[in-house]
Scaffold this active site. Sequence first.
Site, PDB file in Angstrom:
ATOM      1  N   ASP A 142      50.886  74.907  11.328  1.00  0.00           N
ATOM      2  CA  ASP A 142      51.014  73.445  11.397  1.00  0.00           C
ATOM      3  C   ASP A 142      50.518  72.999  12.771  1.00  0.00           C
ATOM      4  O   ASP A 142      50.414  73.814  13.697  1.00  0.00           O
ATOM      5  CB  ASP A 142      52.476  73.015  11.184  1.00  0.00           C
ATOM      6  CG  ASP A 142      52.604  71.568  10.682  1.00  0.00           C
ATOM      7  OD1 ASP A 142      52.961  71.361   9.504  1.00  0.00           O
ATOM      8  OD2 ASP A 142      52.340  70.636  11.478  1.00  0.00           O
ATOM      9  N   TYR A 176      44.503  56.562   1.920  1.00  0.00           N
ATOM     10  CA  TYR A 176      45.022  57.859   1.466  1.00  0.00           C
ATOM     11  C   TYR A 176      44.471  58.196   0.072  1.00  0.00           C
ATOM     12  O   TYR A 176      43.966  59.302  -0.160  1.00  0.00           O
ATOM     13  CB  TYR A 176      46.548  57.785   1.462  1.00  0.00           C
ATOM     14  CG  TYR A 176      47.262  58.960   0.848  1.00  0.00           C
ATOM     15  CD1 TYR A 176      47.231  60.224   1.448  1.00  0.00           C
ATOM     16  CD2 TYR A 176      48.003  58.807  -0.327  1.00  0.00           C
ATOM     17  CE1 TYR A 176      47.916  61.289   0.885  1.00  0.00           C
ATOM     18  CE2 TYR A 176      48.695  59.868  -0.889  1.00  0.00           C
ATOM     19  CZ  TYR A 176      48.651  61.108  -0.283  1.00  0.00           C
ATOM     20  OH  TYR A 176      49.324  62.160  -0.839  1.00  0.00           O
ATOM     21  N   GLY A 180      55.766  70.574   6.609  1.00  0.00           N
ATOM     22  CA  GLY A 180      56.001  69.322   5.896  1.00  0.00           C
ATOM     23  C   GLY A 180      56.968  69.481   4.728  1.00  0.00           C
ATOM     24  O   GLY A 180      57.585  70.536   4.540  1.00  0.00           O
ATOM     25  N   GLN A 181      57.086  68.403   3.959  1.00  0.00           N
ATOM     26  CA  GLN A 181      58.060  68.377   2.862  1.00  0.00           C
ATOM     27  C   GLN A 181      57.783  69.485   1.833  1.00  0.00           C
ATOM     28  O   GLN A 181      58.699  70.182   1.399  1.00  0.00           O
ATOM     29  CB  GLN A 181      58.026  67.004   2.172  1.00  0.00           C
ATOM     30  CG  GLN A 181      59.141  66.821   1.157  1.00  0.00           C
ATOM     31  CD  GLN A 181      58.989  65.570   0.285  1.00  0.00           C
ATOM     32  OE1 GLN A 181      57.958  64.888   0.338  1.00  0.00           O
ATOM     33  NE2 GLN A 181      59.986  65.286  -0.517  1.00  0.00           N
TER      34      GLN A 181
HETATM   35  P1  NAD Z   1      54.049  66.052   4.987  1.00  0.00           P
HETATM   36  O1  NAD Z   1      53.594  64.814   5.669  1.00  0.00           O
HETATM   37  O2  NAD Z   1      55.494  66.254   4.782  1.00  0.00           O
HETATM   38  O3  NAD Z   1      53.482  67.332   5.760  1.00  0.00           O
HETATM   39  C1  NAD Z   1      52.153  67.380   6.219  1.00  0.00           C
HETATM   40  C2  NAD Z   1      52.107  68.331   7.377  1.00  0.00           C
HETATM   41  O4  NAD Z   1      50.769  68.348   7.869  1.00  0.00           O
HETATM   42  C3  NAD Z   1      53.009  67.927   8.563  1.00  0.00           C
HETATM   43  O5  NAD Z   1      53.904  68.958   8.866  1.00  0.00           O
HETATM   44  C4  NAD Z   1      52.037  67.646   9.697  1.00  0.00           C
HETATM   45  O6  NAD Z   1      52.522  68.067  10.971  1.00  0.00           O
HETATM   46  C5  NAD Z   1      50.832  68.474   9.273  1.00  0.00           C
HETATM   47  N1  NAD Z   1      49.576  67.987   9.853  1.00  0.00           N
HETATM   48  C6  NAD Z   1      49.161  66.712  10.053  1.00  0.00           C
HETATM   49  N2  NAD Z   1      47.957  66.704  10.652  1.00  0.00           N
HETATM   50  C7  NAD Z   1      47.592  68.002  10.825  1.00  0.00           C
HETATM   51  C8  NAD Z   1      46.457  68.644  11.389  1.00  0.00           C
HETATM   52  N3  NAD Z   1      45.438  67.937  11.926  1.00  0.00           N
HETATM   53  N4  NAD Z   1      46.433  69.981  11.395  1.00  0.00           N
HETATM   54  C9  NAD Z   1      47.453  70.708  10.881  1.00  0.00           C
HETATM   55  N5  NAD Z   1      48.559  70.169  10.350  1.00  0.00           N
HETATM   56  C10 NAD Z   1      48.624  68.819  10.329  1.00  0.00           C
HETATM   57  O7  NAD Z   1      53.244  66.139   3.604  1.00  0.00           O
HETATM   58  P2  NAD Z   1      53.714  66.844   2.256  1.00  0.00           P
HETATM   59  O8  NAD Z   1      54.538  65.868   1.530  1.00  0.00           O
HETATM   60  O9  NAD Z   1      54.234  68.205   2.513  1.00  0.00           O
HETATM   61  O10 NAD Z   1      52.307  66.893   1.488  1.00  0.00           O
HETATM   62  C11 NAD Z   1      51.494  68.044   1.440  1.00  0.00           C
HETATM   63  C12 NAD Z   1      50.293  67.723   0.574  1.00  0.00           C
HETATM   64  O11 NAD Z   1      50.742  67.295  -0.715  1.00  0.00           O
HETATM   65  C13 NAD Z   1      49.413  66.590   1.122  1.00  0.00           C
HETATM   66  O12 NAD Z   1      48.070  66.855   0.790  1.00  0.00           O
HETATM   67  C14 NAD Z   1      49.878  65.385   0.329  1.00  0.00           C
HETATM   68  O13 NAD Z   1      48.870  64.433   0.211  1.00  0.00           O
HETATM   69  C15 NAD Z   1      50.192  66.016  -1.008  1.00  0.00           C
HETATM   70  N6  NAD Z   1      51.149  65.222  -1.795  1.00  0.00           N
HETATM   71  C16 NAD Z   1      52.454  65.094  -1.399  1.00  0.00           C
HETATM   72  C17 NAD Z   1      53.319  64.318  -2.177  1.00  0.00           C
HETATM   73  C18 NAD Z   1      54.768  64.148  -1.796  1.00  0.00           C
HETATM   74  O14 NAD Z   1      55.470  63.331  -2.445  1.00  0.00           O
HETATM   75  N7  NAD Z   1      55.275  64.855  -0.820  1.00  0.00           N
HETATM   76  C19 NAD Z   1      52.847  63.695  -3.330  1.00  0.00           C
HETATM   77  C20 NAD Z   1      51.512  63.809  -3.660  1.00  0.00           C
HETATM   78  C21 NAD Z   1      50.657  64.608  -2.904  1.00  0.00           C
HETATM   79  C1  AKB Z   2      52.979  59.087  -0.911  1.00  0.00           C
HETATM   80  O1  AKB Z   2      53.824  58.255  -1.315  1.00  0.00           O
HETATM   81  O2  AKB Z   2      52.073  58.833  -0.118  1.00  0.00           O
HETATM   82  C2  AKB Z   2      53.042  60.482  -1.493  1.00  0.00           C
HETATM   83  C3  AKB Z   2      52.148  60.574  -2.679  1.00  0.00           C
HETATM   84  C4  AKB Z   2      52.595  60.058  -3.986  1.00  0.00           C
HETATM   85  O3  AKB Z   2      51.046  61.043  -2.566  1.00  0.00           O
HETATM   86  N1  AKB Z   2      54.407  60.785  -1.801  1.00  0.00           N
END
Ligand code: NAD
Ligand code: AKB
Length: 316
Positions: A39, A146, A16-17
């Site tokens: 993943d 969420y 993921g990101q």
């Molecule tokens: P993302 O959606 O880019 O990546 C999530 C990854 O999880 C994906 O690669 C997906 O294939 C994998 N995934 C989904 N279901 C799965 C499963 N059942 N088993 C294994 N893998 C699975 O998310 P991200 O942005 O990298 O976020 C990572 C964490 O950070 C999350 O908990 C998210 O809530 C948190 N977060 C992200 C942001 C943001 O802006 N990116 C902000 C706040 C919190």
């Molecule tokens: C979303 O927009 O869902 C995420 C977050 C702030 O948790 N980037």
Amino acid sequence: MTVQADSCILVTGALGQIGTELVNALRQRHGSDSIIATDLREIDGHSVIASGKFAIADVLDKKELENLIIKHSVGTIYHLAAILSATGEKNPELCERVNLGGLANVLELAREHNLRVFSPSSIAVFGPDCPPFAPQDAPLNPTTMYGMTKVAGEVMAKYYSEIHSVDIRGLRYPGLISWKAPPGGGTTDYAVEIFHHAINSSSYNCFVRPDTKLPMMYMDDAIRATLELMDAPIDSLSSARAGYNIAGLSFTAEELSEEIAMRIPNFICNFEPDIRQKYADSWPESIDDSFAQKEWNWSPKYNLQQLVEEMLKNLS
Ligand code: NAD
Ligand code: AKB
């Protein structure tokens, strides 16, 4: 945090990101052989993390995770697998199942195998009753599925740390802005998409209003915050450790588009709010991160100008 000679780090949701960048940072710190990226999806050979250890693993399959933990002598899990806000509102049942079921498996495995855990929370824990400058101890009444899973995740993390002495830490990440991997279906994705559209077509239809102001952070700051929190001595951390507020910067969608237009003069941003406006409106504008500052010396580095310059330079 030092990795013991016989202990590895496992990252869930590594494609993921955040995972794409965190895996690289962890490999640089601890050596490629110590990091197991996992993943649900197959890895693309072109992925920036394709050069190291990778395994397919569904976080809902506890046995599969346990086999990896035993096989690689895992000592720490960075649990990133999740369904984000916009995708989560399209499929709330999946969001609840993955976010809560996956975390429950990771926490039980941490208890059984004495693992350290990093589990991210989000600014989505806040709801419409939160003040615009969100304090650490704000009421947590989110209106998205969420956000609800993130609040429950913090409560579960506190339970495992207090009752079972699991060393679990988390950050309430703001919207993260990065260029190495696309965002995964969140409300703050407009702040990344806008750069791609500005460069590729000089125009963007932004899905929130121009005055929408949210807490955001450049990915380099987010990765550094993650590693600094995991490095912090456990005695310095309060009960905020399940989900520290961390601030980067806050700007409106219009301020972001103007900053880009200063560097790409023919760029035009149209504002066509969709359902994601509602989720954005339920979140605070900025974050009080004084606990993180005091307890583990958190301080962000990137302001809006630096962030825009970095994004345009790296994507061009
Ligand atoms: P993302 O959606 O880019 O990546 C999530 C990854 O999880 C994906 O690669 C997906 O294939 C994998 N995934 C989904 N279901 C799965 C499963 N059942 N088993 C294994 N893998 C699975 O998310 P991200 O942005 O990298 O976020 C990572 C964490 O950070 C999350 O908990 C998210 O809530 C948190 N977060 C992200 C942001 C943001 O802006 N990116 C902000 C706040 C919190
Ligand atoms: C979303 O927009 O869902 C995420 C977050 C702030 O948790 N980037």
